[in-house]
Design a protein around this motif. Structure first.
Motif, short mmCIF file in Angstrom:
data_model
loop_
_atom_site.label_atom_id
_atom_site.label_comp_id
_atom_site.label_asym_id
_atom_site.label_seq_id
_atom_site.Cartn_x
_atom_site.Cartn_y
_atom_site.Cartn_z
N TYR A 73 18.93 11.84 9.99
CA TYR A 73 18.95 11.24 11.60
C TYR A 73 20.31 12.03 12.14
N PHE A 74 21.71 11.63 11.64
CA PHE A 74 22.72 11.80 12.30
C PHE A 74 23.47 13.45 11.89
N GLN A 75 23.16 13.70 11.60
CA GLN A 75 23.21 15.77 11.39
C GLN A 75 22.50 16.23 12.81
N GLU A 76 21.66 15.96 12.56
CA GLU A 76 20.95 16.18 13.32
C GLU A 76 21.18 16.16 15.16
N LEU A 125 26.98 1.02 14.55
CA LEU A 125 28.40 1.97 14.72
C LEU A 125 29.56 2.00 16.11
N ALA A 126 27.80 2.35 16.90
CA ALA A 126 28.62 2.31 18.57
C ALA A 126 29.56 1.01 18.35
N TYR A 148 15.83 2.18 10.30
CA TYR A 148 17.13 2.16 9.79
C TYR A 148 18.21 2.96 10.76
N PRO A 149 18.18 3.85 10.49
CA PRO A 149 18.94 4.94 11.10
C PRO A 149 19.72 4.25 12.39
N GLN A 150 18.10 3.45 13.23
CA GLN A 150 19.19 3.91 14.67
C GLN A 150 19.47 2.50 15.05
N ILE A 161 29.54 1.63 6.14
CA ILE A 161 28.70 1.80 4.52
C ILE A 161 27.29 0.94 4.48
N VAL A 162 26.45 1.26 4.27
CA VAL A 162 25.49 1.34 4.01
C VAL A 162 24.06 1.60 2.86
N LEU A 163 23.63 0.36 2.29
CA LEU A 163 23.07 0.37 0.82
C LEU A 163 21.57 0.81 1.34
#
Length: 193
Positions: free
Chosen positions: A22-25, A188-189, A180-182, A81-83
């Motif tokens: 998700y973040f790489q894209e 983070l924002a 979860y990625p969203q 940190i993300v579990l």
């Protein structure tokens, strides 16, 4: 400026892989810079390595105090940190160093079906055996107690009378991969606002 994320994982790593992709894209600065596990030879390492993310194993002895983990996170300039399927207790040292910056995902609608030993298929089986009509995911900040941190978001799916634990797992995993990625991106924002 982008934020650096570390993922803590103990197993197969499908959620970790989904988050990394998700973040790489999205591109840009930051994203997942490190995967740490408390287990050796787990699939999450293969998944992360295929996506060129460094992976490091920390033994149980070194994990317990948290000192080595903190040094490692500092070396990678980790902000958050993300579990993702992480099956060890997070040491107090990390909780204090990263207040409201460590999150977990749980495969039920907490507070139902949470606590020590409640993870993965055990949760889905308990949901089916209890005759629940819905399940879902809970994304939460972690604290010193299993599954008792402040809830950030919950997303729901139906549970039908003839469902098996595997049927529920399929729906719950779909929620995890979508949301979860969203939620991580949104959190983070909000850092340093």
């Amino acid at each position: 400026m982008g934020k650096n994320v570390a993922i803590l994982a103990s197993g197969n790593g499908t959620n970790a892989e989904n988050i990394i992709r998700y973040f790489q894209e999205k591109g840009g600065e930051g994203g997942v810079v490190l995967v740490v596990s408390n287990r050796q030879n787990v699939n999450v390492f293969k998944r992360a390595e295929n996506l060129h993310v460094p992976c490091i194993y920390i033994s149980k002895e070194k994990w317990t105090t948290g000192e080595e983990v903190l040094k490692l996170l500092a070396d990678y300039r980790v902000d958050f940190i993300v579990l993702a399927g992480f099956l060890a207790k997070v040491p107090d040292a990390l909780l204090h160093a990263y207040p409201q910056r460590i999150i977990n995902i749980h495969p039920s609608l907490l507070p139902k079906f949470g606590g020590k030993g409640m993870y993965g298929d055990r949760v889905h089986q308990a949901v089916v055996e209890a005759g629940e009509r819905e399940s879902g995911i809970t994304i939460q900040y972690i604290n010193e107690h299993y599954d008792e941190g402040d809830i950030i978001a919950q997303f729901r799916c139906p549970v039908f009378p003839k469902d098996t634990a595997e049927d529920v797992a399929v729906r719950v995993h779909a929620l995890e991969y979508e949301h979860y990625p969203q939620v991580i991106e949104r959190l983070l924002a909000e850092i340093d606002k």
